[in-house]
Design a protein around this motif. Structure first.
Motif, PDB file in Angstrom:
ATOM      1  N   ALA A   1       0.844  -1.197   0.000  1.00 49.09           N
ATOM      2  CA  ALA A   1       0.000   0.000   0.000  1.00 49.09           C
ATOM      3  C   ALA A   1       0.883   1.252   0.000  1.00 49.09           C
ATOM      4  CB  ALA A   1      -0.910  -0.002   1.221  1.00 49.09           C
ATOM      5  N   ALA A   2       1.410   1.587  -1.151  1.00 45.53           N
ATOM      6  CA  ALA A   2       2.238   2.792  -1.260  1.00 45.53           C
ATOM      7  C   ALA A   2       1.362   4.019  -1.072  1.00 45.53           C
ATOM      8  CB  ALA A   2       2.917   2.849  -2.630  1.00 45.53           C
ATOM      9  N   PRO A   3       1.882   5.050  -0.435  1.00 44.43           N
ATOM     10  CA  PRO A   3       1.065   6.235  -0.173  1.00 44.43           C
ATOM     11  C   PRO A   3       0.707   6.988  -1.446  1.00 44.43           C
ATOM     12  CG  PRO A   3       3.349   6.653   0.397  1.00 44.43           C
ATOM     13  CD  PRO A   3       3.250   5.195   0.041  1.00 44.43           C
ATOM     14  N   ARG A   4      -0.486   7.564  -1.489  1.00 41.88           N
ATOM     15  CA  ARG A   4      -0.898   8.400  -2.628  1.00 41.88           C
ATOM     16  C   ARG A   4      -0.051   9.663  -2.659  1.00 41.88           C
ATOM     17  NH1 ARG A   4      -6.079  10.430  -2.134  1.00 41.88           N
ATOM     18  NH2 ARG A   4      -5.668  11.368  -4.130  1.00 41.88           N
ATOM     19  N   ALA A   5       0.100  10.294  -1.527  1.00 40.04           N
ATOM     20  CA  ALA A   5       0.947  11.470  -1.388  1.00 40.04           C
ATOM     21  C   ALA A   5       1.628  11.307  -0.046  1.00 40.04           C
ATOM     22  CB  ALA A   5       0.119  12.745  -1.425  1.00 40.04           C
ATOM     23  N   ALA A   6       2.762  11.904   0.109  1.00 45.40           N
ATOM     24  CA  ALA A   6       3.496  11.696   1.343  1.00 45.40           C
ATOM     25  C   ALA A   6       4.154  12.986   1.778  1.00 45.40           C
ATOM     26  CB  ALA A   6       4.556  10.607   1.136  1.00 45.40           C
ATOM     27  N   ASN A   7       4.624  12.956   2.993  1.00 51.31           N
ATOM     28  CA  ASN A   7       5.388  14.078   3.489  1.00 51.31           C
ATOM     29  C   ASN A   7       6.777  14.064   2.881  1.00 51.31           C
ATOM     30  OD1 ASN A   7       3.275  14.852   5.102  1.00 51.31           O
ATOM     31  ND2 ASN A   7       4.059  13.865   6.928  1.00 51.31           N
ATOM     32  N   CYS A   8       7.386  15.221   2.845  1.00 52.05           N
ATOM     33  CA  CYS A   8       8.749  15.324   2.351  1.00 52.05           C
ATOM     34  C   CYS A   8       9.515  16.246   3.288  1.00 52.05           C
ATOM     35  CB  CYS A   8       8.768  15.896   0.935  1.00 52.05           C
ATOM     36  SG  CYS A   8       8.306  17.645   0.865  1.00 52.05           S
ATOM     37  N   ARG A   9      10.811  16.234   3.167  1.00 53.45           N
ATOM     38  CA  ARG A   9      11.593  17.253   3.850  1.00 53.45           C
ATOM     39  C   ARG A   9      11.432  18.537   3.050  1.00 53.45           C
ATOM     40  NH1 ARG A   9      16.935  15.924   3.520  1.00 53.45           N
ATOM     41  NH2 ARG A   9      17.350  17.965   4.395  1.00 53.45           N
ATOM     42  N   VAL A  10      11.150  19.625   3.728  1.00 55.59           N
ATOM     43  CA  VAL A  10      10.944  20.896   3.039  1.00 55.59           C
ATOM     44  C   VAL A  10      12.208  21.292   2.281  1.00 55.59           C
ATOM     45  CG1 VAL A  10      10.341  23.326   3.330  1.00 55.59           C
ATOM     46  CG2 VAL A  10       9.189  21.587   4.704  1.00 55.59           C
ATOM     47  N   ALA A  11      13.365  21.007   2.848  1.00 58.42           N
ATOM     48  CA  ALA A  11      14.628  21.322   2.170  1.00 58.42           C
ATOM     49  C   ALA A  11      14.762  20.542   0.869  1.00 58.42           C
ATOM     50  CB  ALA A  11      15.810  21.022   3.092  1.00 58.42           C
ATOM     51  N   GLU A  12      14.247  19.323   0.828  1.00 63.86           N
ATOM     52  CA  GLU A  12      14.273  18.526  -0.398  1.00 63.86           C
ATOM     53  C   GLU A  12      13.423  19.194  -1.477  1.00 63.86           C
ATOM     54  OE1 GLU A  12      13.242  13.955  -1.837  1.00 63.86           O
ATOM     55  OE2 GLU A  12      12.412  14.693   0.046  1.00 63.86           O
TER      56      GLU A  12
ATOM     57  N   GLY B   1       6.474  24.752   4.745  1.00 60.72           N
ATOM     58  CA  GLY B   1       5.978  23.472   5.203  1.00 60.72           C
ATOM     59  C   GLY B   1       6.470  23.155   6.594  1.00 60.72           C
ATOM     60  N   VAL B   2       6.042  22.009   7.078  1.00 63.43           N
ATOM     61  CA  VAL B   2       6.456  21.525   8.392  1.00 63.43           C
ATOM     62  C   VAL B   2       6.922  20.092   8.214  1.00 63.43           C
ATOM     63  CG1 VAL B   2       5.715  21.031  10.748  1.00 63.43           C
ATOM     64  CG2 VAL B   2       4.773  23.004   9.537  1.00 63.43           C
ATOM     65  N   ASP B   3       8.118  19.803   8.691  1.00 63.35           N
ATOM     66  CA  ASP B   3       8.633  18.445   8.635  1.00 63.35           C
ATOM     67  C   ASP B   3       9.235  18.086   9.988  1.00 63.35           C
ATOM     68  OD1 ASP B   3      11.165  19.662   8.684  1.00 63.35           O
ATOM     69  OD2 ASP B   3      11.478  19.431   6.535  1.00 63.35           O
ATOM     70  N   SER B   4      10.022  17.038  10.032  1.00 63.23           N
ATOM     71  CA  SER B   4      10.595  16.585  11.310  1.00 63.23           C
ATOM     72  C   SER B   4      11.511  17.627  11.950  1.00 63.23           C
ATOM     73  CB  SER B   4      11.359  15.272  11.105  1.00 63.23           C
ATOM     74  OG  SER B   4      12.421  15.482  10.179  1.00 63.23           O
ATOM     75  N   ARG B   5      11.963  18.574  11.176  1.00 64.24           N
ATOM     76  CA  ARG B   5      12.830  19.636  11.698  1.00 64.24           C
ATOM     77  C   ARG B   5      12.045  20.857  12.155  1.00 64.24           C
ATOM     78  NH1 ARG B   5      17.811  19.313   7.385  1.00 64.24           N
ATOM     79  NH2 ARG B   5      18.250  17.121   7.772  1.00 64.24           N
ATOM     80  N   GLY B   6      10.728  20.863  11.945  1.00 66.30           N
ATOM     81  CA  GLY B   6       9.892  21.981  12.354  1.00 66.30           C
ATOM     82  C   GLY B   6       9.381  22.758  11.152  1.00 66.30           C
ATOM     83  N   ALA B   7       8.840  23.943  11.431  1.00 64.52           N
ATOM     84  CA  ALA B   7       8.282  24.788  10.369  1.00 64.52           C
ATOM     85  C   ALA B   7       9.406  25.477   9.605  1.00 64.52           C
ATOM     86  CB  ALA B   7       7.356  25.840  10.975  1.00 64.52           C
ATOM     87  N   CYS B   8       9.173  25.659   8.308  1.00 64.43           N
ATOM     88  CA  CYS B   8      10.192  26.268   7.453  1.00 64.43           C
ATOM     89  C   CYS B   8       9.497  27.115   6.385  1.00 64.43           C
ATOM     90  CB  CYS B   8      11.019  25.166   6.792  1.00 64.43           C
ATOM     91  SG  CYS B   8      12.360  25.781   5.773  1.00 64.43           S
ATOM     92  N   LEU B   9      10.034  28.296   6.150  1.00 61.32           N
ATOM     93  CA  LEU B   9       9.547  29.177   5.095  1.00 61.32           C
ATOM     94  C   LEU B   9      10.750  29.669   4.315  1.00 61.32           C
ATOM     95  CD1 LEU B   9       7.269  30.837   3.715  1.00 61.32           C
ATOM     96  CD2 LEU B   9       7.756  32.631   5.399  1.00 61.32           C
ATOM     97  N   LEU B  10      10.730  29.470   3.003  1.00 62.40           N
ATOM     98  CA  LEU B  10      11.823  29.907   2.143  1.00 62.40           C
ATOM     99  C   LEU B  10      11.293  30.793   1.030  1.00 62.40           C
ATOM    100  CD1 LEU B  10      12.479  26.505   2.579  1.00 62.40           C
ATOM    101  CD2 LEU B  10      14.633  27.532   1.943  1.00 62.40           C
ATOM    102  N   ARG B  11      12.083  31.754   0.672  1.00 64.05           N
ATOM    103  CA  ARG B  11      11.813  32.597  -0.488  1.00 64.05           C
ATOM    104  C   ARG B  11      12.792  32.131  -1.552  1.00 64.05           C
ATOM    105  NH1 ARG B  11      10.667  38.801  -1.211  1.00 64.05           N
ATOM    106  NH2 ARG B  11      11.629  39.095  -3.248  1.00 64.05           N
TER     107      ARG B  11
END
Length: 160
Positions: A59-70, A92-102
């Motif tokens: 059962a592969a996920p339809r959509a999944a989380n990613c690292r925001v840096a990726e 986004g928010v990942d295991s490292r926390g919230a991240c916002l990039l321009r």
């Protein structure tokens, strides 16, 4: 929102927010067609990577989380691969926390506590700064400040 070309509305129903993964979104500015295509390709790249990681799972996920840096790295690579006329606010928010990039049209990127891009950016930033949000701000207060900033940005850009 809509995409304009000088005084002409080129696309009355243009998406400005693009879902890259369950935990990562990108807001495009500049050439709408370029932003749509970059976001579509990055979302496909991220999904392909997740599916590859789960190739043996029944059962592969339809959509999944990613690292925001990726995701940011993939957006940067796409922008640097060709002369495109778009940039992104990627968050986004990942295991490292919230991240916002321009992410600028040339692929340069910076992390930020808050950011805006596009022709309405000055009005949006002014509204965010006037809200005087701190790290202890409530979620509802932060959402209200962002809503007001988006509205100010749209009002500040007569082409939107």
């Amino acid at each position: 929102s809509r995409a304009t070309q000088d005084g002409v509305v080129a696309d009355a129903f243009c998406d400005k927010l693009h879902k890259l993964a369950d935990n990562c979104w990108a807001g495009g500015c500049g050439a709408a067609a370029d932003a749509d295509e970059v976001a579509r390709l990055v979302a496909l790249d991220l999904r392909s990577r997740r599916l590859g990681e789960h190739a043996c799972d029944a059962a592969a996920p339809r959509a999944a989380n990613c690292r925001v840096a990726e995701a940011a790295g993939l957006v940067t690579a796409r922008l640097r691969s060709a002369p495109l006329g778009c940039g992104f606010l990627l968050g986004g928010v990942d295991s490292r926390g919230a991240c916002l990039l321009r992410v600028e049209p040339d692929g340069a990127s910076t992390n930020s506590a808050y950011a805006s891009m596009g022709s309405g950016q000055m009005a949006a930033v002014a509204t965010l700064e006037a809200s005087r949000l701190g790290p202890d701000a409530s979620r509802s207060r932060a959402i209200d400040a962002v809503r007001r900033a988006v509205e100010a940005g749209v009002r500040g850009d007569t082409g939107s």
